[in-house]
Design a protein around this motif. Structure first.
Motif, mmCIF file in Angstrom:
data_model
loop_
_atom_site.group_PDB
_atom_site.id
_atom_site.type_symbol
_atom_site.label_atom_id
_atom_site.label_comp_id
_atom_site.label_asym_id
_atom_site.label_seq_id
_atom_site.Cartn_x
_atom_site.Cartn_y
_atom_site.Cartn_z
ATOM 1 N N ALA A 94 0.838 -1.212 0.000
ATOM 2 C CA ALA A 94 0.000 0.000 0.000
ATOM 3 C C ALA A 94 0.866 1.253 0.000
ATOM 4 C CB ALA A 94 -0.932 0.000 1.206
ATOM 5 N N GLU A 95 1.954 1.234 0.759
ATOM 6 C CA GLU A 95 2.854 2.386 0.798
ATOM 7 C C GLU A 95 3.589 2.560 -0.520
ATOM 8 O OE1 GLU A 95 3.544 2.253 5.633
ATOM 9 O OE2 GLU A 95 4.956 1.191 4.326
ATOM 10 N N GLN A 96 3.928 1.464 -1.178
ATOM 11 C CA GLN A 96 4.555 1.550 -2.501
ATOM 12 C C GLN A 96 3.609 2.213 -3.496
ATOM 13 O OE1 GLN A 96 5.924 -2.399 -3.541
ATOM 14 N NE2 GLN A 96 7.651 -2.297 -2.124
ATOM 15 N N ALA A 109 2.270 6.996 -6.556
ATOM 16 C CA ALA A 109 1.316 8.050 -6.908
ATOM 17 C C ALA A 109 1.924 9.432 -6.676
ATOM 18 C CB ALA A 109 0.023 7.890 -6.107
ATOM 19 N N VAL A 110 2.600 9.613 -5.541
ATOM 20 C CA VAL A 110 3.269 10.887 -5.266
ATOM 21 C C VAL A 110 4.287 11.188 -6.368
ATOM 22 C CG1 VAL A 110 4.800 12.128 -3.672
ATOM 23 C CG2 VAL A 110 2.913 10.747 -2.761
ATOM 24 N N HIS A 152 -6.689 2.364 -1.110
ATOM 25 C CA HIS A 152 -7.214 3.604 -0.549
ATOM 26 C C HIS A 152 -8.578 3.925 -1.150
ATOM 27 C CE1 HIS A 152 -3.299 4.298 1.235
ATOM 28 N NE2 HIS A 152 -2.752 4.051 0.051
ATOM 29 N N ASP A 153 -9.514 4.357 -0.290
ATOM 30 C CA ASP A 153 -10.829 4.737 -0.783
ATOM 31 C C ASP A 153 -10.785 6.154 -1.380
ATOM 32 O OD1 ASP A 153 -10.878 6.535 1.389
ATOM 33 O OD2 ASP A 153 -12.235 5.295 2.571
ATOM 34 N N GLU A 154 -11.927 6.613 -1.890
ATOM 35 C CA GLU A 154 -11.967 7.914 -2.557
ATOM 36 C C GLU A 154 -11.553 9.050 -1.633
ATOM 37 O OE1 GLU A 154 -15.795 8.481 -4.386
ATOM 38 O OE2 GLU A 154 -15.393 6.972 -5.938
ATOM 39 N N ALA A 155 -11.974 9.009 -0.371
ATOM 40 C CA ALA A 155 -11.613 10.078 0.564
ATOM 41 C C ALA A 155 -10.100 10.150 0.740
ATOM 42 C CB ALA A 155 -12.300 9.858 1.914
#
Length: 183
Positions: free
Chosen positions: A116-118, A123-124, A145-148
């Motif tokens: 998840a962190e990858q 994305a960043v 990750h959800d939309e929020a």
């Protein structure tokens, strides 16, 4: 290739009276932009978008938030803000020395990060490099990750890019007790 529909659906008229009033104030009576209609569909993201402040407790964990901020600041070369955040939050966010170093010197695929962190770091990096996410990058991020949280990640990257512009552009001296980029 341009998409014809946003990945997250925009609000459709009729709008709630408070949202309609906000659109009218921003757009001065013209129809609201799709960007505004998408953002307004998430009350928190819309409020933060308008207020420009993301330091409060949001949908991301402290760890997720700090990874996004640290990576954004590192990618923009903003040692000032990176150092302040690492010094203030790295321990509370349970970031190891290896992970702190990897926010500056590592790839998104470093073994010190969870899957998840990858996806978050990728994305960043994509937002920094191209100001967008590919379909694959968005799908990878959405898997964890959800939309929020996705709204928050994108907003954090943009906000801290702005903070980095300010700190770098104004040549702020590094805080005496703040961390320094690893060499």
């Amino acid at each position: 290739m341009s998409q014809t529909t946003p990945r997250i659906a925009p609000l459709q008229p009729p709008y709630a009276p408070d949202i309609a009033g906000q659109f009218d104030r921003i757009m001065r009576g013209a129809p609201p932009l799709v960007l505004f209609r998408v953002m307004a569909g998430n009350a928190r993201a819309w409020e933060k978008f308008r207020a420009g402040n993301l330091l409060d407790r949001g949908p991301l964990s402290l760890r997720e938030r700090e990874i996004a901020i640290d990576r954004t600041c590192a990618r923009t070369g903003c040692e000032y803000e990176w150092g302040v955040h690492v010094t203030t939050f790295a321990e509370a966010a349970k970031l190891t020395d290896e992970q702190v170093r990897a926010t500056v010197r590592g790839a998104a695929t470093e073994a010190c990060w969870s899957e998840a962190e990858q996806a978050l770091i990728a994305a960043v990096d994509a937002l920094h490099e191209r100001a967008t996410l590919s379909e694959t990058e968005f799908a990878d991020l959405s898997a964890h990750h959800d939309e929020a949280k996705i709204f928050e990640i994108i907003l954090l990257c943009g906000f801290y890019r702005t903070v980095s512009y300010l700190a770098n552009g104004l040549a702020l001296p590094l805080e005496g007790k703040a961390a320094r980029f690893p060499r």
